[in-house]
Scaffold this motif. Sequence first.
Motif, PDB file in Angstrom:
ATOM      1  N   ILE A 176       5.337  27.090  59.348  1.00 15.31           N
ATOM      2  CA  ILE A 176       5.809  28.025  60.373  1.00 15.31           C
ATOM      3  C   ILE A 176       6.954  27.426  61.186  1.00 15.31           C
ATOM      4  N   TYR A 177       6.837  26.166  61.571  1.00 13.42           N
ATOM      5  CA  TYR A 177       7.788  25.594  62.524  1.00 13.42           C
ATOM      6  C   TYR A 177       8.834  24.684  61.885  1.00 13.42           C
ATOM      7  N   LEU A 178       8.498  23.972  60.841  1.00 12.89           N
ATOM      8  CA  LEU A 178       9.424  22.990  60.287  1.00 12.89           C
ATOM      9  C   LEU A 178      10.201  23.504  59.084  1.00 12.89           C
ATOM     10  N   ALA A 179       9.554  24.284  58.225  1.00 17.31           N
ATOM     11  CA  ALA A 179      10.237  24.759  57.016  1.00 17.31           C
ATOM     12  C   ALA A 179      11.518  25.536  57.323  1.00 17.31           C
ATOM     13  N   PRO A 180      11.550  26.408  58.351  1.00 16.90           N
ATOM     14  CA  PRO A 180      12.822  27.093  58.641  1.00 16.90           C
ATOM     15  C   PRO A 180      13.976  26.139  58.954  1.00 16.90           C
ATOM     16  N   LEU A 181      13.677  24.998  59.545  1.00 20.40           N
ATOM     17  CA  LEU A 181      14.739  24.040  59.849  1.00 20.40           C
ATOM     18  C   LEU A 181      15.371  23.489  58.571  1.00 20.40           C
ATOM     19  N   PHE A 182      14.567  23.307  57.542  1.00 18.69           N
ATOM     20  CA  PHE A 182      15.097  22.813  56.277  1.00 18.69           C
ATOM     21  C   PHE A 182      15.887  23.908  55.555  1.00 18.69           C
ATOM     22  N   VAL A 183      15.467  25.160  55.697  1.00 15.06           N
ATOM     23  CA  VAL A 183      16.252  26.259  55.147  1.00 15.06           C
ATOM     24  C   VAL A 183      17.623  26.304  55.812  1.00 15.06           C
ATOM     25  N   ILE A 184      17.624  26.153  57.131  1.00 10.44           N
ATOM     26  CA  ILE A 184      18.894  26.161  57.864  1.00 10.44           C
ATOM     27  C   ILE A 184      19.775  24.984  57.434  1.00 10.44           C
ATOM     28  N   ALA A 185      19.151  23.813  57.253  1.00  9.12           N
ATOM     29  CA  ALA A 185      19.932  22.629  56.871  1.00  9.12           C
ATOM     30  C   ALA A 185      20.603  22.809  55.516  1.00  9.12           C
ATOM     31  N   LEU A 186      19.951  23.524  54.591  1.00  6.18           N
ATOM     32  CA  LEU A 186      20.504  23.680  53.247  1.00  6.18           C
ATOM     33  C   LEU A 186      21.440  24.877  53.114  1.00  6.18           C
ATOM     34  N   LEU A 187      21.345  25.849  54.004  1.00  8.85           N
ATOM     35  CA  LEU A 187      22.108  27.086  53.810  1.00  8.85           C
ATOM     36  C   LEU A 187      23.124  27.381  54.906  1.00  8.85           C
ATOM     37  N   HIS A 188      23.118  26.645  55.987  1.00 11.45           N
ATOM     38  CA  HIS A 188      24.008  27.022  57.086  1.00 11.45           C
ATOM     39  C   HIS A 188      25.481  26.847  56.719  1.00 11.45           C
ATOM     40  N   ASP A 189      25.803  25.911  55.805  1.00 16.13           N
ATOM     41  CA  ASP A 189      27.197  25.688  55.420  1.00 16.13           C
ATOM     42  C   ASP A 189      27.447  26.059  53.965  1.00 16.13           C
ATOM     43  N   LEU A 190      26.669  27.000  53.476  1.00 15.97           N
ATOM     44  CA  LEU A 190      26.790  27.393  52.066  1.00 15.97           C
ATOM     45  C   LEU A 190      28.213  27.827  51.732  1.00 15.97           C
ATOM     46  N   VAL A 191      28.833  28.634  52.591  1.00 19.19           N
ATOM     47  CA  VAL A 191      30.199  29.117  52.368  1.00 19.19           C
ATOM     48  C   VAL A 191      31.188  28.385  53.261  1.00 19.19           C
ATOM     49  N   SER A 192      30.830  28.219  54.510  1.00 14.84           N
ATOM     50  CA  SER A 192      31.769  27.595  55.445  1.00 14.84           C
ATOM     51  C   SER A 192      32.087  26.159  55.044  1.00 14.84           C
ATOM     52  N   GLY A 193      31.123  25.465  54.443  1.00 10.31           N
ATOM     53  CA  GLY A 193      31.395  24.118  53.993  1.00 10.31           C
ATOM     54  C   GLY A 193      32.434  24.080  52.884  1.00 10.31           C
ATOM     55  N   GLU A 194      32.365  25.061  51.961  1.00  9.51           N
ATOM     56  CA  GLU A 194      33.374  25.137  50.911  1.00  9.51           C
ATOM     57  C   GLU A 194      34.740  25.510  51.485  1.00  9.51           C
ATOM     58  N   ARG A 195      34.731  26.360  52.493  1.00  7.49           N
ATOM     59  CA  ARG A 195      35.996  26.752  53.103  1.00  7.49           C
ATOM     60  C   ARG A 195      36.643  25.560  53.815  1.00  7.49           C
ATOM     61  N   GLN A 196      35.843  24.805  54.567  1.00 10.88           N
ATOM     62  CA  GLN A 196      36.394  23.673  55.299  1.00 10.88           C
ATOM     63  C   GLN A 196      36.871  22.554  54.376  1.00 10.88           C
ATOM     64  N   SER A 197      36.269  22.450  53.196  1.00 11.11           N
ATOM     65  CA  SER A 197      36.703  21.425  52.248  1.00 11.11           C
ATOM     66  C   SER A 197      37.878  21.875  51.394  1.00 11.11           C
ATOM     67  N   GLY A 198      38.264  23.152  51.507  1.00 14.63           N
ATOM     68  CA  GLY A 198      39.408  23.654  50.763  1.00 14.63           C
ATOM     69  C   GLY A 198      39.102  24.087  49.346  1.00 14.63           C
ATOM     70  N   ARG A 199      37.802  24.211  48.976  1.00 17.35           N
ATOM     71  CA  ARG A 199      37.443  24.587  47.607  1.00 17.35           C
ATOM     72  C   ARG A 199      37.103  26.069  47.468  1.00 17.35           C
ATOM     73  N   LEU A 200      37.045  26.812  48.565  1.00 15.88           N
ATOM     74  CA  LEU A 200      36.546  28.183  48.500  1.00 15.88           C
ATOM     75  C   LEU A 200      37.425  29.070  47.626  1.00 15.88           C
ATOM     76  N   ARG A 201      38.742  29.065  47.830  1.00 17.31           N
ATOM     77  CA  ARG A 201      39.615  29.946  47.044  1.00 17.31           C
ATOM     78  C   ARG A 201      39.549  29.595  45.557  1.00 17.31           C
ATOM     79  N   LEU A 202      39.463  28.309  45.246  1.00 18.36           N
ATOM     80  CA  LEU A 202      39.360  27.913  43.841  1.00 18.36           C
ATOM     81  C   LEU A 202      38.065  28.413  43.226  1.00 18.36           C
ATOM     82  N   LEU A 203      36.957  28.304  43.952  1.00 19.29           N
ATOM     83  CA  LEU A 203      35.673  28.780  43.439  1.00 19.29           C
ATOM     84  C   LEU A 203      35.702  30.281  43.193  1.00 19.29           C
TER      85      LEU A 203
END
Length: 451
Positions: A137-164
Amino acid sequence: MSWLIHELRLILRSRLSLCALLLLLALAAAAVGIGLHEVARQHQAIERVGPLQEQDAAAVAARYADTGDPGSHAYYTFYGTWDAPSDAAFLALGLRDVAPFVLRVRALGLQSQLYEGETFNPELALSGRFDFAFVLIYLAPLFVIALLHDLVSGERQSGRLRLLLSIADGGSLWRRRVALRYALLFACLAVPVVAGMLLSGASMAAMGVVLAVVASYLAFWCGLSLLVAARNWPTVANATALMGGWVLLTLVLPTLANVALTRAIPVHQGVDLMLAQRQAVHGAWEIPREDTMRRFYDSHPEWRHSAPLPDGFHWKWYLAFHQLGDESVADEVSAYRAGLQARQEWTARLGWLLPGVSAQALLHRVADTDLRAQLDYQDRIAGFHREIRQFYYPYLFEDRPIGARDFADRPVYEASPGPSGSVGLHALLALGLCWGIGLWGVLCAGRLGLR
């Protein structure tokens, strides 16, 4: 399957993702292990009750063997009762953490004995118990956030989004990545649960319900993460929004709802019932004995033929006003239980809006550690206490001596086995809302990174 191997390699190369998955697996395994240890400790405590109870009863029988006094036997003999944990109790200990699962009773007033277990130090129970329900209930959502919060924005900030997006369909790409992360998170939670339930001998039905709860709760948080990612915000903004949602849905709103329920449905503590019953019992010493017996015979006419009270103390008068003490708080007991059940019903309704509340209630129901299980145990104690009184009443009100053979026929508590609690259909339907959020997020995945 090449895409699966490729995406899995990307996750394993990310230290944050790998550490998050291993940490979640370790926390889930530790919670299951601690729960199994606690359940084993409770089983051991229950196993010690039987021999100790026989020793106490033998001591009473030896002490009053020559007197034949049934009142002394009734007063000094304690009878052990226990509520064995279910096979799935290790997942969510619930009320077993604060409510007694072993209780000794005797033929005196029941209410003064039933709620003595509530006199614990509240500071010791404030932190709660670290079990699998807490991890989910309390900890699992934090791990979901850690793995998915930069799913797209991380690719954009690294410059790989347009290529993908130029070499792959964006919607299918994000769905595959989310599906893989979802599966890995589910495995980290499910593997310890399945292992623990196999070790404890839990039923396949209970296992299926628990895995459905885990899958649904993770689906909700994955869907919520996708909905936030669809806004195409920067990574920090995504993380901030998701963490705010976690605080709101798991901490703030459940706390406010609990406060609202407490004020809307006020319920006195069980200790108040104990004090009211004891006050009635102590007050009986100031009431004429004939009045007490008249009231007792009105509610128990089968003992009207009993001989009048002799001069001085008599055990049947003593047990009679204890019985009247229980009857004097019968309405308060009914109101107390009705208030608790009303709160429980409204909590179940809140589960339609708060997925954490719904998931926790389901786990407690499957584990048979919720309010319903505690009230069922109290009902079994009350039924057994009735058998104890009915055993002694013929000796007391007919002035019959009790011998060793008679005492050997005293009632014996027989606890029913503790199967996992049954889950209602409405509770399972509440999980459908979690899947609804998850599917909504999947549908929005096609828009990720397009702006």
